[in-house]
Scaffold this active site. Structure first.
Site, PDB file in Angstrom:
ATOM      1  CG  HIS A 290       5.161  -5.154 -43.987  1.00  0.00           C
ATOM      2  ND1 HIS A 290       3.350  -5.387 -43.569  1.00  0.00           N
ATOM      3  CD2 HIS A 290       5.348  -4.726 -42.707  1.00  0.00           C
ATOM      4  CE1 HIS A 290       2.457  -4.736 -42.187  1.00  0.00           C
ATOM      5  NE2 HIS A 290       4.126  -4.481 -41.526  1.00  0.00           N
ATOM      6  CD  GLU A 291       8.874  -4.090 -41.183  1.00  0.00           C
ATOM      7  OE1 GLU A 291       7.750  -2.738 -40.437  1.00  0.00           O
ATOM      8  OE2 GLU A 291       7.917  -5.008 -40.533  1.00  0.00           O
ATOM      9  CG  HIS A 294       4.720   0.321 -41.959  1.00  0.00           C
ATOM     10  ND1 HIS A 294       3.653   0.548 -41.426  1.00  0.00           N
ATOM     11  CD2 HIS A 294       5.019  -1.236 -40.784  1.00  0.00           C
ATOM     12  CE1 HIS A 294       2.843  -0.716 -40.960  1.00  0.00           C
ATOM     13  NE2 HIS A 294       4.492  -1.536 -40.532  1.00  0.00           N
TER      14      HIS A 294
HETATM   15  N1  BES Z   1       5.048  -2.806 -36.777  1.00  0.00           N
HETATM   16  C1  BES Z   1       5.436  -4.213 -36.728  1.00  0.00           C
HETATM   17  C2  BES Z   1       6.284  -4.685 -35.622  1.00  0.00           C
HETATM   18  C3  BES Z   1       5.439  -4.874 -34.096  1.00  0.00           C
HETATM   19  C4  BES Z   1       5.027  -5.689 -34.128  1.00  0.00           C
HETATM   20  C5  BES Z   1       6.124  -3.943 -33.562  1.00  0.00           C
HETATM   21  C6  BES Z   1       4.536  -5.899 -32.968  1.00  0.00           C
HETATM   22  C7  BES Z   1       5.920  -4.267 -31.901  1.00  0.00           C
HETATM   23  C8  BES Z   1       4.659  -5.226 -31.951  1.00  0.00           C
HETATM   24  C9  BES Z   1       5.939  -4.731 -37.710  1.00  0.00           C
HETATM   25  O1  BES Z   1       5.356  -3.606 -38.709  1.00  0.00           O
HETATM   26  C10 BES Z   1       5.054  -5.298 -38.325  1.00  0.00           C
HETATM   27  O2  BES Z   1       4.182  -5.776 -38.594  1.00  0.00           O
HETATM   28  N2  BES Z   1       5.984  -6.825 -39.143  1.00  0.00           N
HETATM   29  C11 BES Z   1       5.746  -8.015 -39.196  1.00  0.00           C
HETATM   30  C12 BES Z   1       5.913  -8.583 -40.937  1.00  0.00           C
HETATM   31  C13 BES Z   1       4.762  -8.041 -41.563  1.00  0.00           C
HETATM   32  C14 BES Z   1       5.751  -8.866 -43.282  1.00  0.00           C
HETATM   33  C15 BES Z   1       3.614  -8.132 -41.676  1.00  0.00           C
HETATM   34  C16 BES Z   1       6.064  -9.145 -38.366  1.00  0.00           C
HETATM   35  O3  BES Z   1       6.903  -9.033 -37.447  1.00  0.00           O
HETATM   36  O4  BES Z   1       5.523 -10.460 -38.253  1.00  0.00           O
HETATM   37 ZN    ZN Z   2       3.653  -4.123 -39.990  1.00  0.00          ZN
END
Ligand code: BES
Ligand code: ZN
Length: 849
Positions: A290-291, A294
């Site tokens: 996922h990351e 991005h």
């Molecule tokens: N961009 C997000 C992380 C994030 C979330 C930063 C909220 C600031 C506030 C990252 O890409 C993300 O979505 N992470 C998820 C995991 C993903 C597999 C869905 C997470 O951190 O739960």
């Molecule tokens: Zn994300």
């Protein structure tokens, strides 16, 4: 400094910033309570903007000095930023601020975790680092110099130069401030390389605390697989010389996609067979993907404003689920995603927190990283792909990347590429982004003279702020079977656009049995009163794996609901159908494990609510107990055959095949434990050589209350491993009998190893409490009170995690009057706290309505 009252931000108020940022130079002089941040930023008037107010965001900053074109200036500073008169031509802004990472317990901005410095800037954390137009549509190249005594100093982009006590990084790709990152610490790396499709060699590193280097190999493999997959499936190549991942113990979320420097919650990257479960491995693989994904969907193409969050998150969740389906089992992934959607997104969308996939207003954007934006956002992309077909989707994405690379985009931009490529008008489809609530789909059928007619009606109940709903575009995948189980009409996509609509199938020899909404082709509640015979038939014969599972799930749910509402006995037809399936060795063990596990208490509460009933948590728990006891008795002879013992002779591997067998083994052990009072579980616990087996056995022992020895033994073995200790804390609450869950959570919160500053540890105890349905909803309200007490305490330190965990109360209106009053009182008590954070204030006030 003036204080600003919480403000509501509206999508409709968007205006571009008055200045463009040409480049950014940052110097960090690291010190725990007095880090200096020097910025030199070249601004120029933005020709596309009418509003020329020079306002820079900034919070909790101590401004030491500011200059424009080398001359000192005295800006007007408030608690949210500064403004200053500026020349009507390009100019250089320089500022020096002081910040205190060590006392930053919110874990947003620059903070410290176990002596290491790290940052979290999404969504609006960069403004806690320096004064800046902290909005995603302001993109710039960054050069960063870090000065500090730490052996490892990291930032975004490529390393430029370094020496004793300093390092410089340059990121050549323009990016918004939320993708900025810095890490400094005494770290060690697990390194590798990846050669991209055009032959460029990329250095890969996973940086961890000394001692954790043995837990990186799996994450590294997942990273390389993700990089290859994105080249092969989406044509996306990596674009820097280096890709760094850092594991951090104190982190609010799972992980963060900062350009070239992903920061991960250590629970989302560190893995070993001894300390991680199969489920952990699978989650780590998905988060790394996922990351990484991005990098294109989020970083190269970013969001114009935070209302467009689903543009990157919905799409990237969709992409990571495609990746998991490709490298593991597609039906198992789809079933797991739908279970998750129903468990987290449906309650959200049908309660006081309901909001569109693209919200129209917010007070605190952190509160909108929700199951709706993420999971429903991904479902919307899945529907779009079904509607335009695989080729249309591939062409649209190709155009999206070509047209918008380097831009900050909107949902309109996204839909336009699909319109341009396919010639479709997506005006009605766009309602999926603006209309909240879960559509309900009912169906009637008719058969005459070889023609079978399905008539569907859709209806979306009102949600906060949206009383009137319009029909949505629903892609409904349908297959028809004859009485022998042959597919007489293979999967066909019906495109429903009206409130009520009929579809005909002609030339049929006999009345078919319909398999509706195959693969869960639209995120709706299907209200269909199918006969039990038909469900049993589909459970045995459906050629669509998802719907085969779904018919079993429906039978299980209906049986449990009848047990709860009318005191009925478990449905024998369901048990017989299930047994036949479990005996079928041709079927994937992972699939059989999913069939055997049955709906959770929360899913049953949701189903009862959807059926217009008031869920009684005690009755739900009792029905689940009775069902499990009945299954254990009636599958008694089958259990040894399904047990894990002796199934896998190869060394442990967290792959789909082995983990499927362990999942089936765990579901089997849960039944076996009801027959032998924990004997088999104790045996498995004693000889387990991997965490999956050890933890599933411990869970069973806790559940039957035969856990004193095992809980202590587990502690003795693992008390030095933070991530395993999170499991230890969580399982004791999560698997506890509902009568003791609250007391156990309270007791564990005074354990010396409990640390409320660490979000993983806090969630281990209190997230598990909220998930123990009957335990949390204990009739006397003790669960609500305990959670509220701790959320109030946590809010002063970490508003983001507090606000997220408040959603445990989002279902309060669906319970009986007594519980409602108690949950409401808990919410009101939180709301009444002086100095409650903006994050938590918004959540509790939305829930209270
Ligand atoms: N961009 C997000 C992380 C994030 C979330 C930063 C909220 C600031 C506030 C990252 O890409 C993300 O979505 N992470 C998820 C995991 C993903 C597999 C869905 C997470 O951190 O739960
Ligand atoms: Zn994300």
């Amino acid at each position: 400094m003036k204080d600003a009252a919480p403000q509501t931000v509206y999508l409709s108020d968007y205006t571009p910033f008055g200045y463009v940022v040409e480049d950014v130079h940052l110097t960090f002089q690291l010190a725990p309570t007095s880090t200096r941040v020097l910025s030199r930023i070249r601004f120029a008037p933005n020709p596309d903007a009418t509003d020329k107010v020079f306002f820079l965001h900034g919070e909790e900053l101590n401004l030491i000095s500011a200059m424009i074109d080398g001359k000192p200036v005295e800006p007007v500073v408030t608690s949210v930023g500064l403004s200053c008169p500026v020349p009507e031509k390009p100019f250089v802004w320089e500022a020096e601020v002081e910040i205190s990472p060590e006392t930053n317990t919110a874990l947003e901005g620059l903070y410290m975790s176990n002596g290491m410095y790290c940052t979290q800037c999404e969504a609006e954390g960069f403004r806690k680092i320096t004064y800046y137009p902290d909005r995603p549509d302001v993109m710039s190249v960054f050069t960063v110099r870090i000065e500090g005594p730490h052996p490892v100093l990291l930032s975004n982009g490529n390393p430029r130069d370094s020496g004793d006590g300093w390092a410089e990084w340059r990121d050549p790709w323009p990016k918004p401030s939320y993708l900025f990152a810095l890490v400094a610490g005494d770290l060690v790396n697990h390194s590798d390389t990846f050669t991209t499709c055009s032959g460029t060699e990329v250095a890969l590193n996973i940086w961890v605390r000394p001692g954790d280097e043995g837990k990186c190999a799996f994450g590294m493999e997942a990273l390389k697989k993700s990089m290859r997959w994105d080249e092969e499936v989406y044509g996306r190549e990596y674009d820097l010389d280096i890709f760094n991942i850092v594991a951090v113990d104190d982190f609010n979320m799972g992980a963060m996609e900062n350009k070239g420097l992903n920061v991960f919650n250590s629970s989302a990257v560190l893995a070993s067979p001894e300390t991680s479960t199969d489920a952990n491995f699978e989650r780590i693989e998905a988060i790394i993907a996922h990351e990484y994904f991005h990098n294109w969907t989020g970083n190269r193409i970013t969001c114009r404003d935070w209302f467009q969050l689903c543009l990157k998150e919905g799409l990237t969740v969709f992409r990571d689920s495609q990746f998991t389906s490709d490298i593991r089992s597609a039906p198992v992934k789809r079933i797991s995603d739908v279970i998750d959607l129903r468990a987290r997104q449906f309650p959200e969308d049908q309660g006081p927190l309901s909001h569109p996939v693209r919200p129209e207003s917010f007070q605190e954007i952190n509160n909108f990283y929700t199951a709706t934006v993420y999971e429903k956002g991904a479902e919307v992309i899945g529907m779009l792909k079904r509607l335009v077909g695989d080729e249309g989707y591939a062409e649209a994405l190709e155009l999206y990347f070509a047209r918008h690379d380097g831009e900050a985009c909107t949902i309109e931009d996204w839909l336009k590429v699909f319109e341009d490529v396919t010639g479709r008008d997506l005006t009605q489809f766009k309602r999926w982004y603006s209309q909240s609530g879960t559509p309900r789909l009912s169906v009637t059928e008719d058969y005459a003279d070889g023609t079978y007619t399905l008539t569907f009606a859709q209806h979306t109940p009102p949600t906060p702020g949206q009383d009137e709903k319009l029909p949505q575009v629903l892609p409904i995948a349908v297959g028809l079977l004859n009485a022998n189980g042959d597919e007489v009409v293979k999967t066909t996509l019906l495109e429903m656009t009206q409130a009520e609509q009929s579809f005909e199938f002609t030339g049929l020899a006999s009345r078919p049995i319909p398999s509706l909404l195959r693969g869960f082709s639209a995120p709706v509640v299907l209200d269909r009163v199918a006969s039990k015979e038909e469900q049993v038939f589909l459970l045995a014969h459906d050629t669509d794996a998802f719907n085969r599972w779904e018919s079993g799930r429906t039978l299980a749910r209906n049986s449990l609901i009848a047990m709860v509402r009318d005191g009925a006995a478990p449905d024998q037809a369901y048990l017989d159908g299930l047994a036949a399936l479990l005996r079928d060795d041709e079927l994937d063990p992972a699939f059989r494990a999913l069939m055997l596990s049955g709906p959770s208490q929360a899913e049953l509460a949701q189903a009862l609510h959807e059926a217009g009933a008031t869920p009684d948590p005690d009755a739900i728990w009792q029905a689940k107990e009775t069902m499990a006891d009945t299954m254990a008795q009636s599958f008694r002879d089958l259990l040894p055959k399904l047990a894990y013992e002796g199934k896998v002779t190869e060394p442990y591997a967290p792959d789909a095949e082995q983990s499927g067998m362990r999942a089936l083994g765990a579901a089997t052990l849960a039944l076996q434990t009801r027959l032998d009072a924990g004997a088999a579980a104790q045996k498995q616990f004693d000889k387990a050589d991997n965490m999956t087996l050890q933890l599933s056995a411990l869970g069973q022992l806790i559940q039957v209350g035969k856990d004193t020895g095992a809980v202590q033994a587990f502690y003795d073995q693992w008390h030095n491993d933070r991530l395993v200790m999170d499991k230890w804390f969580g399982l004791q609450v999560g698997a506890a009998h509902p009568e003791v869950a609250v007391d156990r959570a309270a007791a564990l919160s005074s354990h010396p190893a409990f640390d409320m500053k660490n979000p993983n540890r806090f969630r281990a105890v209190f997230g598990a409490l909220a998930m123990n349905h009957a335990g949390f909803h204990r009739r006397d309200g003790a669960g609500y009170d305990l959670l509220a007490d701790w959320l109030i305490r946590l809010d002063a330190m970490n508003p983001q995690t507090t606000a997220r965990m408040c959603s445990a109360f989002q279902t309060w209106k669906r319970y009986d009057a007594d519980r409602q009053a108690k949950m409401k009182a808990a919410l009101e008590r939180i709301a009444a706290q002086p100095d409650l954070s903006r994050d938590t204030t918004e959540m509790v006030s939305r829930m209270l309505g």
